[in-house]
Design an enzyme around this catalytic site. Sequence first.
Site, mmCIF file in Angstrom:
data_model
loop_
_atom_site.group_PDB
_atom_site.id
_atom_site.type_symbol
_atom_site.label_atom_id
_atom_site.label_comp_id
_atom_site.label_asym_id
_atom_site.label_seq_id
_atom_site.Cartn_x
_atom_site.Cartn_y
_atom_site.Cartn_z
ATOM 1 N N GLY A 149 -0.833 -16.054 -11.193
ATOM 2 C CA GLY A 149 0.163 -15.318 -10.436
ATOM 3 C C GLY A 149 -0.419 -14.042 -9.868
ATOM 4 O O GLY A 149 -0.666 -13.933 -8.664
ATOM 5 N N GLU A 376 6.195 -10.931 -5.897
ATOM 6 C CA GLU A 376 5.530 -10.114 -4.871
ATOM 7 C C GLU A 376 4.816 -8.910 -5.496
ATOM 8 O O GLU A 376 4.753 -7.836 -4.912
ATOM 9 C CB GLU A 376 6.535 -9.636 -3.824
ATOM 10 C CG GLU A 376 7.513 -10.701 -3.401
ATOM 11 C CD GLU A 376 7.204 -11.320 -2.066
ATOM 12 O OE1 GLU A 376 6.337 -10.803 -1.357
ATOM 13 O OE2 GLU A 376 7.844 -12.328 -1.741
ATOM 14 N N THR A 378 3.895 -7.623 -9.754
ATOM 15 C CA THR A 378 4.586 -7.072 -10.915
ATOM 16 C C THR A 378 4.514 -5.543 -10.912
ATOM 17 O O THR A 378 3.739 -4.932 -10.158
ATOM 18 C CB THR A 378 3.965 -7.588 -12.216
ATOM 19 O OG1 THR A 378 2.615 -7.091 -12.307
ATOM 20 C CG2 THR A 378 3.948 -9.114 -12.262
ATOM 21 N N PHE A 396 -8.396 -2.882 -12.144
ATOM 22 C CA PHE A 396 -7.871 -4.251 -12.178
ATOM 23 C C PHE A 396 -8.679 -5.135 -13.110
ATOM 24 O O PHE A 396 -8.143 -6.055 -13.712
ATOM 25 C CB PHE A 396 -7.876 -4.856 -10.766
ATOM 26 C CG PHE A 396 -6.742 -4.380 -9.913
ATOM 27 C CD1 PHE A 396 -5.514 -5.015 -9.938
ATOM 28 C CD2 PHE A 396 -6.914 -3.270 -9.084
ATOM 29 C CE1 PHE A 396 -4.467 -4.558 -9.149
ATOM 30 C CE2 PHE A 396 -5.869 -2.820 -8.294
ATOM 31 C CZ PHE A 396 -4.648 -3.465 -8.322
#
Length: 397
Positions: A149, A376, A378, A396
């Site tokens: 996702g 779209e 989290t 990230f």
Amino acid sequence: MSASAKLPPFDAADPLGIDDLLEPEDLAIRDTVRGWAADRVLPYVADWYEKGELPGIRDLARELGAIGALGMSLTGYGCAGASAVQYGLACLELEAADSGIRSLVSVQGSLAMYAIHRFGSEEQKQRWLPRMAAGEVIGCFGLTEPDHGSDPASMRTHAKREGGGDWILNGRKMWITNGSVAGVAVVWAQTEEGIRGFVVPTDSPGFSAPEIKHKWSLRASVTSELVLDDVRLPAGAVLPEVTGLRGPLSCLSHARYGIVWGAMGAARSSFEAALDYARTREQFGRPIGGFQLTQAKLADMAVELHKGILLAHHLGRRMDAGRLRPEQVSFGKLNNVREAIEICRTARTILGANGISLEYPVMRHATNLESVLTYEGTVEMHQLVLGKALTGLDAFR
């Protein structure tokens, strides 16, 4: 203003006078969408939500096309060519009715149509966009997968060329709005050249879209899985103008912008329900709106609601000027959805036990926003986008 000039009266529906920032055409578009939602959604949506269905979705799509709400910020090919602010106002009014209706419009216009409009060939645009703008064809957007996702770069769906001609697609996509009613799907897949987008007619052999059931959020919305088993597409099915994640991420940024406005629609609906209830519900011999704690809740809700609308308006003006950055969209999505959920929860406390009833919109909006909070991007992803922008350091990975 002179000292003797008369101030306009205080408007509880627009306490900051934000409507003064809007042009007559903006207000006309807003009122058109609001009127359509009041007529075609609000009388029925609680029943749709309770049953977990969106009956007549194809008729609704054609009606939305007739008022120019599909792909409305795009130009040409039957699209309305509206401003970003006008599109945002439409999203606010649609989500004030229900998040599922705004999702239908967002996926159609900001994801599927936007991808074809920005990255497609002229043949693809001519074939699909006019019918999608009219609501004759519903589109969906396949990026998220069952196991991927927030990290779309790791997607497993793949496409291979056969003899330098046709493409063969295989894979799965998950949580796809409009999937089982779509006539066309924009599907992103790994290729030897990198991630590419494909325009997939849903009647292609090997394509199926089983609907996802047992949802407790976005129940008045069609959500599906996309299954691609050796789907054969011609060479011209690939979106020619983009390779890599820049393609799908730019589409998502456009859709997130609509959410910045839409979330405030759900918040406004819940706030209005709580305000009306507080004025009329009596306890201890007077309306509960006359008690200090209730007024404190209402004041705080109004502050966050209208700050959020101001933020959405500011971002819309930046988009219209070509100056809106993805980080700024993350700022808006993170703040407005989070505050909208809190407004819904506070509104529920004002309504007490009645707040959980579908007689009122509050719990429906609250549960819908739990999905909006996640899709779209989290909360965590948008926090990291802003964190990287603020510090210059990538957290990230």
